[in-house]
Design a protein around this motif. Sequence first.
Motif, PDB file in Angstrom:
ATOM      1  N   GLY A 297       0.816  -1.210   0.000  1.00  0.00           N
ATOM      2  CA  GLY A 297       0.000   0.000   0.000  1.00  0.00           C
ATOM      3  C   GLY A 297       0.845   1.253   0.000  1.00  0.00           C
ATOM      4  O   GLY A 297       0.495   2.255  -0.646  1.00  0.00           O
ATOM      5  N   MET A 298       1.989   1.244   0.708  1.00  0.00           N
ATOM      6  CA  MET A 298       2.867   2.416   0.744  1.00  0.00           C
ATOM      7  C   MET A 298       3.520   2.658  -0.612  1.00  0.00           C
ATOM      8  O   MET A 298       3.875   3.786  -0.948  1.00  0.00           O
ATOM      9  CB  MET A 298       3.949   2.221   1.805  1.00  0.00           C
ATOM     10  N   ALA A 299       3.692   1.581  -1.372  1.00  0.00           N
ATOM     11  CA  ALA A 299       4.344   1.730  -2.678  1.00  0.00           C
ATOM     12  C   ALA A 299       3.459   2.469  -3.680  1.00  0.00           C
ATOM     13  O   ALA A 299       3.958   3.002  -4.678  1.00  0.00           O
ATOM     14  CB  ALA A 299       4.717   0.351  -3.228  1.00  0.00           C
ATOM     15  N   GLU A 300       2.161   2.514  -3.430  1.00  0.00           N
ATOM     16  CA  GLU A 300       1.246   3.210  -4.331  1.00  0.00           C
ATOM     17  C   GLU A 300       1.167   4.673  -3.906  1.00  0.00           C
ATOM     18  O   GLU A 300       0.449   5.027  -2.970  1.00  0.00           O
ATOM     19  CB  GLU A 300      -0.131   2.551  -4.294  1.00  0.00           C
ATOM     20  N   GLU A 301       1.940   5.520  -4.552  1.00  0.00           N
ATOM     21  CA  GLU A 301       2.069   6.921  -4.170  1.00  0.00           C
ATOM     22  C   GLU A 301       0.740   7.668  -4.283  1.00  0.00           C
ATOM     23  O   GLU A 301       0.076   7.624  -5.319  1.00  0.00           O
ATOM     24  CB  GLU A 301       3.117   7.619  -5.052  1.00  0.00           C
ATOM     25  N   GLY A 302       0.361   8.372  -3.193  1.00  0.00           N
ATOM     26  CA  GLY A 302      -0.753   9.303  -3.217  1.00  0.00           C
ATOM     27  C   GLY A 302      -2.092   8.714  -3.574  1.00  0.00           C
ATOM     28  O   GLY A 302      -2.956   9.420  -4.083  1.00  0.00           O
ATOM     29  N   ALA A 303      -2.310   7.445  -3.340  1.00  0.00           N
ATOM     30  CA  ALA A 303      -3.580   6.831  -3.720  1.00  0.00           C
ATOM     31  C   ALA A 303      -4.144   6.057  -2.542  1.00  0.00           C
ATOM     32  O   ALA A 303      -3.405   5.422  -1.784  1.00  0.00           O
ATOM     33  CB  ALA A 303      -3.389   5.892  -4.910  1.00  0.00           C
ATOM     34  N   GLU A 304      -5.467   6.146  -2.397  1.00  0.00           N
ATOM     35  CA  GLU A 304      -6.134   5.318  -1.406  1.00  0.00           C
ATOM     36  C   GLU A 304      -6.251   3.902  -1.943  1.00  0.00           C
ATOM     37  O   GLU A 304      -6.293   3.685  -3.159  1.00  0.00           O
ATOM     38  CB  GLU A 304      -7.522   5.880  -1.090  1.00  0.00           C
ATOM     39  N   GLY A 305      -6.316   2.970  -1.025  1.00  0.00           N
ATOM     40  CA  GLY A 305      -6.440   1.586  -1.472  1.00  0.00           C
ATOM     41  C   GLY A 305      -6.969   0.698  -0.377  1.00  0.00           C
ATOM     42  O   GLY A 305      -6.925   1.047   0.809  1.00  0.00           O
ATOM     43  N   SER A 306      -7.486  -0.439  -0.774  1.00  0.00           N
ATOM     44  CA  SER A 306      -7.998  -1.431   0.174  1.00  0.00           C
ATOM     45  C   SER A 306      -7.505  -2.799  -0.243  1.00  0.00           C
ATOM     46  O   SER A 306      -7.265  -3.055  -1.437  1.00  0.00           O
ATOM     47  CB  SER A 306      -9.535  -1.413   0.212  1.00  0.00           C
ATOM     48  N   GLU A 307      -7.358  -3.664   0.748  1.00  0.00           N
ATOM     49  CA  GLU A 307      -6.878  -5.015   0.466  1.00  0.00           C
ATOM     50  C   GLU A 307      -7.338  -5.942   1.577  1.00  0.00           C
ATOM     51  O   GLU A 307      -7.406  -5.549   2.744  1.00  0.00           O
ATOM     52  CB  GLU A 307      -5.358  -5.034   0.359  1.00  0.00           C
ATOM     53  N   GLU A 308      -7.665  -7.171   1.210  1.00  0.00           N
ATOM     54  CA  GLU A 308      -8.011  -8.203   2.175  1.00  0.00           C
ATOM     55  C   GLU A 308      -6.887  -9.229   2.218  1.00  0.00           C
ATOM     56  O   GLU A 308      -6.393  -9.663   1.170  1.00  0.00           O
ATOM     57  CB  GLU A 308      -9.329  -8.897   1.805  1.00  0.00           C
TER      58      GLU A 308
END
Length: 605
Positions: free
Chosen positions: A317-328
């Motif tokens: 998640g930190m690798a995706e710059e400036g974007a919200e994200g969700s993961e299970e």
Amino acid sequence: MFRSLRSRLIISYVTVVALTLLIGAFSLFGLIVRAERVAVTQETIALTNAPQVNRFAARIIQQGLLDPFTQAWLEALATTAQRFGGEFYIVDTKGRIAAKAGPGGIDAGHTIPTDLVQRAITSTRSGQYLRVNQPFGEPSYLAAVQVRDNGKVIGAVVARRPAAASWRAALTLLRQQALAGLIAAVLGLVIALVLAERIIRPVRKMTVAAEAISRGEYEHKLEVTGQDEVATLARAFDAMSAKLAGTVGRLSTEKTKLEAVLSNMAEPLLAVDRVGRIVLVNSAAEVFVGARAEEAVGRACGDALRPPELVEAVKRGMAEEGAEGSEEISIEGGRRWLSLHLAPFTLADGTSGKVVVIHDITRLKEAEQARRDFVSNISHELRTPVTTLRGFVEAMRDGVVGGVEERERYLGIMDEEIGRLSRLIEDLFQFSKLEAGKMDYRFEGLDPARLVDRVADKVRPRLEREGLDLRVELVAGDYPLVVADSDRIEQVFFNLISNAVRFTPDGGRVTISAATDGDRKRVVFSVADTGAGIPAADLPRIFERFYKAKTAAGRRAGGTGLGLAIVKHIVLDHGGEIWVESEEGKGSKFSFALRQMNGDGQAAQ
């Protein structure tokens, strides 16, 4: 004692004074010893260089006789020797002592080694001391002056002084200096106390003020006069205190707001900066950092977070710059499920990263899986009897069924399938009541042996029809009563025996037993079989609702997966314990323990 500034100032001052006195004492000691030697040497040279001394010494060496003049001279020489603590020797060139003046040393007629005499009388430095031990038996200093007759060296006047004499003189002066040094040290200590107190007093006031500020008391003011550095520091301290009070007030308000938000969050939350350090953790997230929230702040995400699956998900998640994200993600080998939501943040100091909110969705996943299992199991269990009933009804409607005998056979099969549906519905109804806590129990004292015998009598015909052997093992002759509901405990036995029958092949054996557990005041009941056994991976979940062990060895597959769940509920409602021991291919043993009845008719604790 040495932690305070006052103590360190005093100790430092006294240490400097003590070292100065000590160095001075050692230096003076050496000077005194050397001065003693020089004084004695010069006195010896001055005395023995006199012309009459040379004549007297030469007369003694040559004639070996003591006349009144030489005797008087030796007595005067002895007086001088007593003054510097040694003696004089008149020796010839071979070192033989012709005469001696002084109380100590060695007597006339003895010999001083020639090499010592030669070194003394041939020394290029007049009066040089030679340090020797022999033949005098103690450390000694020798000084010698040549004795000549008509220009020829015929012997020497040797002066000896014990080294201890010089040390004694030096120690006497050293004691006097030590007394003076002690007086100086006491005076220095007094001066140090006064100076340290004047320096420490304003520092102590600032310490009290700082402690008050640390407690949140910013109104404390210093009262320090003067224009020196300490007074300037005190005024600056007061100004800092006033500014700090305003700043802390604002920060406290913001902190209270933030704490209120975080403390009321049931979900674990943590903030990770862009270099992977944790900058914020709420109390609900402590389970994932393995420490208290404040201890986790500042640590690297990879070191603090656990388990590894969570660390990897946060890194992704930190690798995706400036974007919200969700993961299970699944953790603990798939036994738990987490849902992560990551959102970017930027602080006033420029720190940026992402806020991670963690939701435990294990129950949702379990409910979803249980729903799927339930639908699958119920569908499977309903499909067979419904299909059978529909086929027979259609056959009977179409007139395919022949005579009365065949019709009765079909009706019998249909009755069995209807019974199967009834049992399924009854299991569902009972499990629903158990989970809702609405099951009614009638607790009483039961005899374990009679209970086992009664269950055996009821199930023996069925096991004989199935081609199985039934064995009853009652170890004790007299069992203590147990507190239980007779009907519900029989239902436990019936469910466990039905489960054993389902997975035990023809010719197998089912064993029902009871044994006392005196240490824990319990009676342990068991149902064992020689059937297919349960895979080790399925053992932890065998009592879960709708769960079926994945074994292909069962000859009578079926069931809704509710039987063992019902058994567990009933045993736990009795305050008991249930467990299973099994090895795949070697059978299973289900055991449950019920508490004994004590004297007042209640279950033993």
